[in-house]
Design a protein around this motif. Structure first.
Motif, PDB file in Angstrom:
ATOM      1  N   VAL A   1      77.061  46.107  33.817  1.00 27.92           N
ATOM      2  CA  VAL A   1      77.386  46.958  32.665  1.00 27.92           C
ATOM      3  C   VAL A   1      77.225  48.434  33.028  1.00 27.92           C
ATOM      4  O   VAL A   1      78.093  49.255  32.722  1.00 27.92           O
ATOM      5  N   LEU A   2      76.129  48.785  33.684  1.00 22.63           N
ATOM      6  CA  LEU A   2      75.897  50.179  34.066  1.00 22.63           C
ATOM      7  C   LEU A   2      76.986  50.660  35.013  1.00 22.63           C
ATOM      8  O   LEU A   2      77.508  51.779  34.851  1.00 22.63           O
ATOM      9  N   GLY A   3      77.354  49.840  35.970  1.00 22.72           N
ATOM     10  CA  GLY A   3      78.398  50.208  36.922  1.00 22.72           C
ATOM     11  C   GLY A   3      79.744  50.433  36.250  1.00 22.72           C
ATOM     12  O   GLY A   3      80.433  51.407  36.535  1.00 22.72           O
ATOM     13  N   ARG A   4      80.124  49.534  35.340  1.00 18.48           N
ATOM     14  CA  ARG A   4      81.398  49.674  34.626  1.00 18.48           C
ATOM     15  C   ARG A   4      81.431  50.924  33.770  1.00 18.48           C
ATOM     16  O   ARG A   4      82.474  51.552  33.616  1.00 18.48           O
ATOM     17  N   ARG A   5      80.302  51.292  33.195  1.00 17.54           N
ATOM     18  CA  ARG A   5      80.249  52.436  32.283  1.00 17.54           C
ATOM     19  C   ARG A   5      79.883  53.750  32.978  1.00 17.54           C
ATOM     20  O   ARG A   5      79.822  54.782  32.337  1.00 17.54           O
ATOM     21  N   GLY A   6      79.618  53.702  34.267  1.00 17.49           N
ATOM     22  CA  GLY A   6      79.282  54.916  35.006  1.00 17.49           C
ATOM     23  C   GLY A   6      77.928  55.487  34.643  1.00 17.49           C
ATOM     24  O   GLY A   6      77.726  56.698  34.628  1.00 17.49           O
ATOM     25  N   LEU A   7      76.973  54.603  34.333  1.00 20.04           N
ATOM     26  CA  LEU A   7      75.627  55.015  33.932  1.00 20.04           C
ATOM     27  C   LEU A   7      74.635  54.754  35.055  1.00 20.04           C
ATOM     28  O   LEU A   7      74.888  53.954  35.945  1.00 20.04           O
ATOM     29  N   HIS A   8      73.498  55.427  34.984  1.00 18.61           N
ATOM     30  CA  HIS A   8      72.413  55.235  35.942  1.00 18.61           C
ATOM     31  C   HIS A   8      71.181  54.766  35.189  1.00 18.61           C
ATOM     32  O   HIS A   8      71.031  55.043  34.005  1.00 18.61           O
ATOM     33  N   LEU A   9      70.299  54.077  35.887  1.00 18.31           N
ATOM     34  CA  LEU A   9      69.056  53.599  35.292  1.00 18.31           C
ATOM     35  C   LEU A   9      67.905  53.962  36.208  1.00 18.31           C
ATOM     36  O   LEU A   9      67.910  53.600  37.385  1.00 18.31           O
ATOM     37  N   ARG A  10      66.943  54.683  35.681  1.00 19.30           N
ATOM     38  CA  ARG A  10      65.734  55.046  36.430  1.00 19.30           C
ATOM     39  C   ARG A  10      64.534  54.403  35.761  1.00 19.30           C
ATOM     40  O   ARG A  10      64.365  54.484  34.548  1.00 19.30           O
ATOM     41  N   ILE A  11      63.691  53.780  36.575  1.00 18.29           N
ATOM     42  CA  ILE A  11      62.506  53.093  36.086  1.00 18.29           C
ATOM     43  C   ILE A  11      61.292  53.852  36.609  1.00 18.29           C
ATOM     44  O   ILE A  11      61.187  54.100  37.812  1.00 18.29           O
ATOM     45  N   ALA A  12      60.375  54.223  35.710  1.00 17.86           N
ATOM     46  CA  ALA A  12      59.259  55.095  36.070  1.00 17.86           C
ATOM     47  C   ALA A  12      58.156  54.393  36.848  1.00 17.86           C
ATOM     48  O   ALA A  12      57.596  54.966  37.777  1.00 17.86           O
ATOM     49  N   THR A  13      57.815  53.173  36.477  1.00 10.64           N
ATOM     50  CA  THR A  13      56.675  52.502  37.108  1.00 10.64           C
ATOM     51  C   THR A  13      57.013  51.066  37.471  1.00 10.64           C
ATOM     52  O   THR A  13      57.996  50.509  37.006  1.00 10.64           O
ATOM     53  N   GLY A  14      56.168  50.465  38.279  1.00  9.79           N
ATOM     54  CA  GLY A  14      56.323  49.061  38.613  1.00  9.79           C
ATOM     55  C   GLY A  14      57.134  48.847  39.880  1.00  9.79           C
ATOM     56  O   GLY A  14      57.493  49.786  40.593  1.00  9.79           O
ATOM     57  N   ALA A  15      57.430  47.601  40.143  1.00  4.74           N
ATOM     58  CA  ALA A  15      58.111  47.210  41.376  1.00  4.74           C
ATOM     59  C   ALA A  15      59.501  47.825  41.510  1.00  4.74           C
ATOM     60  O   ALA A  15      59.987  48.032  42.608  1.00  4.74           O
ATOM     61  N   TRP A  16      60.163  48.119  40.406  1.00  4.77           N
ATOM     62  CA  TRP A  16      61.521  48.657  40.433  1.00  4.77           C
ATOM     63  C   TRP A  16      61.555  50.179  40.407  1.00  4.77           C
ATOM     64  O   TRP A  16      62.629  50.766  40.397  1.00  4.77           O
ATOM     65  N   SER A  17      60.410  50.842  40.375  1.00  6.61           N
ATOM     66  CA  SER A  17      60.416  52.303  40.275  1.00  6.61           C
ATOM     67  C   SER A  17      61.103  52.918  41.489  1.00  6.61           C
ATOM     68  O   SER A  17      60.973  52.440  42.611  1.00  6.61           O
ATOM     69  N   GLY A  18      61.867  53.945  41.228  1.00  2.39           N
ATOM     70  CA  GLY A  18      62.583  54.635  42.293  1.00  2.39           C
ATOM     71  C   GLY A  18      63.963  54.075  42.581  1.00  2.39           C
ATOM     72  O   GLY A  18      64.753  54.704  43.268  1.00  2.39           O
ATOM     73  N   PHE A  19      64.296  52.917  42.050  1.00  2.00           N
ATOM     74  CA  PHE A  19      65.616  52.337  42.264  1.00  2.00           C
ATOM     75  C   PHE A  19      66.555  52.754  41.147  1.00  2.00           C
ATOM     76  O   PHE A  19      66.145  52.885  40.002  1.00  2.00           O
ATOM     77  N   ASP A  20      67.817  52.941  41.478  1.00  2.00           N
ATOM     78  CA  ASP A  20      68.860  53.125  40.478  1.00  2.00           C
ATOM     79  C   ASP A  20      69.709  51.862  40.538  1.00  2.00           C
ATOM     80  O   ASP A  20      70.445  51.654  41.495  1.00  2.00           O
ATOM     81  N   LEU A  21      69.582  51.013  39.535  1.00  2.00           N
ATOM     82  CA  LEU A  21      70.276  49.724  39.560  1.00  2.00           C
ATOM     83  C   LEU A  21      71.791  49.837  39.537  1.00  2.00           C
ATOM     84  O   LEU A  21      72.481  48.894  39.892  1.00  2.00           O
ATOM     85  N   ALA A  22      72.318  50.971  39.129  1.00  2.00           N
ATOM     86  CA  ALA A  22      73.767  51.111  39.037  1.00  2.00           C
ATOM     87  C   ALA A  22      74.401  51.506  40.362  1.00  2.00           C
ATOM     88  O   ALA A  22      75.601  51.384  40.529  1.00  2.00           O
ATOM     89  N   VAL A  23      73.618  51.949  41.315  1.00  2.51           N
ATOM     90  CA  VAL A  23      74.164  52.395  42.593  1.00  2.51           C
ATOM     91  C   VAL A  23      74.512  51.190  43.451  1.00  2.51           C
ATOM     92  O   VAL A  23      73.691  50.303  43.652  1.00  2.51           O
ATOM     93  N   ARG A  24      75.724  51.180  43.955  1.00  2.30           N
ATOM     94  CA  ARG A  24      76.152  50.121  44.860  1.00  2.30           C
ATOM     95  C   ARG A  24      75.611  50.436  46.247  1.00  2.30           C
ATOM     96  O   ARG A  24      75.762  51.538  46.743  1.00  2.30           O
ATOM     97  N   THR A  25      74.974  49.461  46.850  1.00  4.20           N
ATOM     98  CA  THR A  25      74.431  49.669  48.186  1.00  4.20           C
ATOM     99  C   THR A  25      75.350  49.031  49.215  1.00  4.20           C
ATOM    100  O   THR A  25      76.072  48.081  48.919  1.00  4.20           O
ATOM    101  N   ARG A  26      75.274  49.548  50.400  1.00  2.00           N
ATOM    102  CA  ARG A  26      76.060  48.977  51.485  1.00  2.00           C
ATOM    103  C   ARG A  26      75.317  47.802  52.076  1.00  2.00           C
ATOM    104  O   ARG A  26      74.103  47.828  52.197  1.00  2.00           O
ATOM    105  N   ARG A  27      76.062  46.809  52.475  1.00  2.00           N
ATOM    106  CA  ARG A  27      75.463  45.649  53.125  1.00  2.00           C
ATOM    107  C   ARG A  27      75.374  45.936  54.621  1.00  2.00           C
ATOM    108  O   ARG A  27      76.312  46.466  55.211  1.00  2.00           O
ATOM    109  N   PRO A  28      74.278  45.568  55.231  1.00  2.00           N
ATOM    110  CA  PRO A  28      74.201  45.775  56.676  1.00  2.00           C
ATOM    111  C   PRO A  28      75.187  44.871  57.395  1.00  2.00           C
ATOM    112  O   PRO A  28      75.392  43.737  57.000  1.00  2.00           O
ATOM    113  N   SER A  29      75.831  45.416  58.413  1.00  3.81           N
ATOM    114  CA  SER A  29      76.730  44.607  59.225  1.00  3.81           C
ATOM    115  C   SER A  29      76.648  45.097  60.654  1.00  3.81           C
ATOM    116  O   SER A  29      76.370  46.255  60.910  1.00  3.81           O
ATOM    117  N   CYS A  30      76.917  44.235  61.560  1.00  4.58           N
ATOM    118  CA  CYS A  30      76.845  44.592  62.972  1.00  4.58           C
ATOM    119  C   CYS A  30      78.254  44.865  63.472  1.00  4.58           C
ATOM    120  O   CYS A  30      79.150  44.048  63.300  1.00  4.58           O
TER     121      CYS A  30
END
Length: 99
Positions: free
Chosen positions: A56-85
């Motif tokens: 939903v965040l990706g489709r709507r062009g939104l970002h999500l920032r989490i202040a504390t906990g295991a997910w802090s510092g991640f933006d769930l809407a950002v697409r990450t690259r997959r490692p490849s050789c």
């Protein structure tokens, strides 16, 4: 008076994207806005929740920032690259490439 996007206590059976407060927040957010929450536990409780919110965040062009906990510092809407050789990699070495 309750904060505008607060949901009543709900169980883990109600996914975040189906909660009234989260839906109102999504309806009012503009492309490029960042949603900030204190702790991920207030928004999602399952892997399915994370996947749905990310879509939903990706489709709507939104970002999500989490202040504390295991997910802090991640933006769930950002697409990450997959490692490849690439053909130049030796066994055990990885490089990033666009998918």
């Amino acid at each position: 008076m309750k904060p505008p996007y607060e949901d009543p206590a709900t169980s883990s059976r109600v996914y975040a994207v189906n909660r009234s407060g989260f839906r109102r927040l999504l309806d009012e957010a503009a492309v490029g806005d960042t949603i900030r929450i204190a702790d991920a536990a207030w928004l999602f409780r399952s892997t399915k929740d994370v996947i749905q919110i990310r879509e939903v965040l990706g489709r709507r062009g939104l970002h999500l920032r989490i202040a504390t906990g295991a997910w802090s510092g991640f933006d769930l809407a950002v697409r990450t690259r997959r490692p490849s050789c690439s053909s130049r990699c030796s066994p055990g070495s990885w490089s990033s490439s666009a998918t």
